[in-house]
Scaffold this motif. Structure first.
Motif, PDB file in Angstrom:
ATOM      1  N   TRP A 153      36.190  45.243  19.115  1.00 41.65           N
ATOM      2  CA  TRP A 153      35.769  45.434  20.495  1.00 41.65           C
ATOM      3  C   TRP A 153      36.834  44.964  21.678  1.00 41.65           C
ATOM      4  CZ3 TRP A 153      33.095  42.073  17.245  1.00 41.65           C
ATOM      5  CH2 TRP A 153      32.213  42.775  16.362  1.00 41.65           C
ATOM      6  N   PRO A 154      38.245  45.162  21.551  1.00 35.91           N
ATOM      7  CA  PRO A 154      39.099  44.616  21.991  1.00 35.91           C
ATOM      8  C   PRO A 154      39.131  44.731  23.798  1.00 35.91           C
ATOM      9  CG  PRO A 154      39.903  46.638  21.057  1.00 35.91           C
ATOM     10  CD  PRO A 154      38.623  46.207  20.537  1.00 35.91           C
ATOM     11  N   GLU A 155      38.169  45.764  24.087  1.00 42.74           N
ATOM     12  CA  GLU A 155      38.080  45.880  25.553  1.00 42.74           C
ATOM     13  C   GLU A 155      36.753  45.766  26.058  1.00 42.74           C
ATOM     14  OE1 GLU A 155      39.690  49.826  26.383  1.00 42.74           O
ATOM     15  OE2 GLU A 155      41.789  49.021  26.369  1.00 42.74           O
ATOM     16  N   HIS A 156      35.899  44.802  25.188  1.00 41.46           N
ATOM     17  CA  HIS A 156      34.541  44.594  25.822  1.00 41.46           C
ATOM     18  C   HIS A 156      34.653  43.561  26.684  1.00 41.46           C
ATOM     19  CE1 HIS A 156      31.725  47.135  22.778  1.00 41.46           C
ATOM     20  NE2 HIS A 156      32.634  47.582  23.282  1.00 41.46           N
ATOM     21  N   PHE A 157      35.317  43.641  27.888  1.00 45.33           N
ATOM     22  CA  PHE A 157      34.916  42.551  28.743  1.00 45.33           C
ATOM     23  C   PHE A 157      35.412  43.283  30.278  1.00 45.33           C
ATOM     24  CE2 PHE A 157      39.330  42.241  27.718  1.00 45.33           C
ATOM     25  CZ  PHE A 157      40.153  42.349  28.739  1.00 45.33           C
ATOM     26  N   GLY A 158      34.961  42.359  31.266  1.00 45.89           N
ATOM     27  CA  GLY A 158      35.346  42.702  32.740  1.00 45.89           C
ATOM     28  C   GLY A 158      35.542  41.697  33.458  1.00 45.89           C
ATOM     29  N   VAL A 159      36.467  41.446  34.257  1.00 49.52           N
ATOM     30  CA  VAL A 159      36.840  40.314  35.154  1.00 49.52           C
ATOM     31  C   VAL A 159      36.624  40.845  36.509  1.00 49.52           C
ATOM     32  CG1 VAL A 159      38.461  38.718  35.802  1.00 49.52           C
ATOM     33  CG2 VAL A 159      38.210  39.360  33.603  1.00 49.52           C
ATOM     34  N   THR A 160      35.825  40.021  37.223  1.00 50.39           N
ATOM     35  CA  THR A 160      35.697  40.221  38.698  1.00 50.39           C
ATOM     36  C   THR A 160      36.260  39.310  39.444  1.00 50.39           C
ATOM     37  OG1 THR A 160      33.625  41.370  38.517  1.00 50.39           O
ATOM     38  CG2 THR A 160      34.257  40.831  40.698  1.00 50.39           C
ATOM     39  N   GLY A 161      37.275  39.599  40.418  1.00 47.99           N
ATOM     40  CA  GLY A 161      37.989  38.412  41.314  1.00 47.99           C
ATOM     41  C   GLY A 161      37.216  38.794  42.721  1.00 47.99           C
ATOM     42  N   THR A 162      36.918  37.650  43.367  1.00 49.76           N
ATOM     43  CA  THR A 162      36.397  37.995  44.808  1.00 49.76           C
ATOM     44  C   THR A 162      37.251  36.759  45.747  1.00 49.76           C
ATOM     45  OG1 THR A 162      34.673  36.353  44.500  1.00 49.76           O
ATOM     46  CG2 THR A 162      34.318  38.442  44.031  1.00 49.76           C
ATOM     47  N   ASP A 163      37.424  37.303  46.881  1.00 49.43           N
ATOM     48  CA  ASP A 163      38.434  36.430  47.861  1.00 49.43           C
ATOM     49  C   ASP A 163      37.759  36.745  49.230  1.00 49.43           C
ATOM     50  OD1 ASP A 163      40.685  34.351  47.491  1.00 49.43           O
ATOM     51  OD2 ASP A 163      40.481  35.038  49.526  1.00 49.43           O
ATOM     52  N   ILE A 164      37.924  35.823  50.125  1.00 44.20           N
ATOM     53  CA  ILE A 164      37.686  36.155  51.577  1.00 44.20           C
ATOM     54  C   ILE A 164      38.942  36.859  52.344  1.00 44.20           C
ATOM     55  CG2 ILE A 164      38.594  33.975  52.744  1.00 44.20           C
ATOM     56  CD1 ILE A 164      36.114  34.270  54.389  1.00 44.20           C
ATOM     57  N   SER A 165      40.024  36.673  51.502  1.00 43.00           N
ATOM     58  CA  SER A 165      41.342  37.290  52.144  1.00 43.00           C
ATOM     59  C   SER A 165      41.798  38.568  51.950  1.00 43.00           C
ATOM     60  CB  SER A 165      42.538  36.364  52.249  1.00 43.00           C
ATOM     61  OG  SER A 165      43.608  36.880  52.153  1.00 43.00           O
ATOM     62  N   LEU A 166      41.598  39.699  52.949  1.00 47.15           N
ATOM     63  CA  LEU A 166      42.001  41.025  52.521  1.00 47.15           C
ATOM     64  C   LEU A 166      43.650  41.102  51.717  1.00 47.15           C
ATOM     65  CD1 LEU A 166      40.171  42.953  55.278  1.00 47.15           C
ATOM     66  CD2 LEU A 166      39.580  42.707  52.824  1.00 47.15           C
ATOM     67  N   ASN A 167      44.394  40.318  52.407  1.00 49.45           N
ATOM     68  CA  ASN A 167      45.858  40.514  52.037  1.00 49.45           C
ATOM     69  C   ASN A 167      45.891  39.878  50.808  1.00 49.45           C
ATOM     70  OD1 ASN A 167      48.558  40.502  52.608  1.00 49.45           O
ATOM     71  ND2 ASN A 167      48.762  38.246  52.904  1.00 49.45           N
ATOM     72  N   ALA A 168      45.184  38.897  50.487  1.00 45.45           N
ATOM     73  CA  ALA A 168      45.167  38.339  48.984  1.00 45.45           C
ATOM     74  C   ALA A 168      44.761  39.168  47.812  1.00 45.45           C
ATOM     75  CB  ALA A 168      44.562  36.982  48.912  1.00 45.45           C
ATOM     76  N   LEU A 169      43.538  40.002  48.353  1.00 44.13           N
ATOM     77  CA  LEU A 169      42.863  41.115  47.481  1.00 44.13           C
ATOM     78  C   LEU A 169      43.893  42.073  47.410  1.00 44.13           C
ATOM     79  CD1 LEU A 169      39.497  40.761  48.939  1.00 44.13           C
ATOM     80  CD2 LEU A 169      40.086  40.169  46.545  1.00 44.13           C
TER      81      LEU A 169
END
Ligand SMILES: C[S@@+](CC[C@H](N)C(=O)[O-])C[C@H]1O[C@@H](n2cnc3c(N)ncnc32)[C@H](O)[C@@H]1O
Length: 294
Positions: A153-169
């Protein structure tokens, strides 16, 4: 150029030198309160020069020459919100790097490898809170991909990144990094998970990038966040800018988002004496991490 000097945009469009006055105590108070109220970030007296320099740089670009007018501008409804978003990038520290604080990632690696059998039923959900330009969420994705590399299952994961800065995102979503950034990475991992582009930068390989999703989230508004049942939450180098009571409050909210057995990693020294009835500390002095009971 002295700190108090600057360029004022004349109506004719000609740039002329124009001194920008020092911030008054009342103006400093108002700006500081606005920033803390909206983001949680605290500007101490010793960082007054930082606030003034960054505000005045933006004000020069806009041709605004007093702090009061600019304050009214950024607090003026939807138009103000757009300007606020631009200003925020100047006032937040977005410094980051891949696998920042390696012991945290060592703990993560052990944690994930002990749980590879579980992903068959339920893919891992990992979350980088205050993800900046993406180095942290992609590091989490690499750690998960490495742990699952030799499993069915090499792809059985998901990562969420959150930030307040639209530029960083937007940088995080672009997933493209200069060669110096990649020097922070193990060579084998850099080779495996990045491709060199024509412009000399390195892009995260599509398979890995597809497992990472970045979204805007103010950590003061965690109640609005849909995340729950997270297996891993990383919150490093964000709480340090907040008041102590707020750090604890945010950690309490994050703890609620962990799945039973989930791992919460916080920057070392960013909170002290915090306990949560459902969490137990990870027994490793090099890190500040907790797992949820159950
Ligand atoms: C110093 S960086 C840390 C990046 C990464 N976590 C690391 O450890 O390398 C802090 C990040 O937190 C973000 N930030 C600041 N205030 C925030 C808030 N109220 N909500 C969400 N993100 C915030 C900033 O935009 C910045 O990208």
């Amino acid at each position: 150029m002295n700190e108090g000097e600057g360029h004022g945009m004349q109506p004719s469009g000609v740039w002329a030198l124009k001194p920008l006055a020092d911030m008054s105590a009342a103006e400093f108070h108002d700006w500081r309160a606005l920033l803390e109220d909206r983001t949680g970030l605290v500007i101490g007296d010793q960082r007054r020069a930082f606030l003034q320099t960054n505000l005045s740089a933006r004000m020069r670009e806009l041709g605004v020459d007093d702090y009061g007018s600019y304050y009214r501008q950024v607090t003026d409804g939807p138009r103000g919100a757009v300007e606020w978003s631009t200003l925020l990038d100047r006032l937040t520290v977005q410094e980051t790097r891949f696998f920042r604080h390696p012991p945290s990632f060592e703990v993560l690696d052990v944690y994930l490898r002990e749980r590879t059998a579980q992903v068959e039923q339920r893919p891992w959900a990992l979350w980088s809170v205050g993800c900046s330009s993406g180095e942290e969420p992609y590091s989490l994705a690499i750690a998960a991909a490495e742990a699952l590399r030799d499993t069915p299952w090499p792809e059985h994961f998901g990562v969420t990144g959150t930030d307040i800065s639209l530029n960083a995102l937007s940088k995080a979503r672009d997933a493209s990094y200069g060669p110096r950034r990649l020097q922070q990475l193990d060579e084998v991992l850099a080779e495996r998970y990045f491709r060199r582009q024509d412009d000399g930068r390195f892009k995260v390989v599509p398979n890995l990038a597809a497992r990472v999703c970045c979204a805007r989230l103010n950590v003061l508004e965690l109640a609005k966040a849909p995340m729950s049942g997270m297996d891993v939450i990383f919150c490093q180098n964000l709480l340090i800018y907040f008041r102590r009571w707020r750090r604890r409050e945010i950690l309490n909210r994050l703890a609620e988002r962990l799945a039973p057995g989930g791992l919460l990693v916080v920057g070392v020294g960013e909170v002290s004496g915090w306990h949560h009835p459902d969490l137990q500390p990870v027994a490793d002095e090099r890190v500040l991490a907790f797992t949820r009971k159950g």
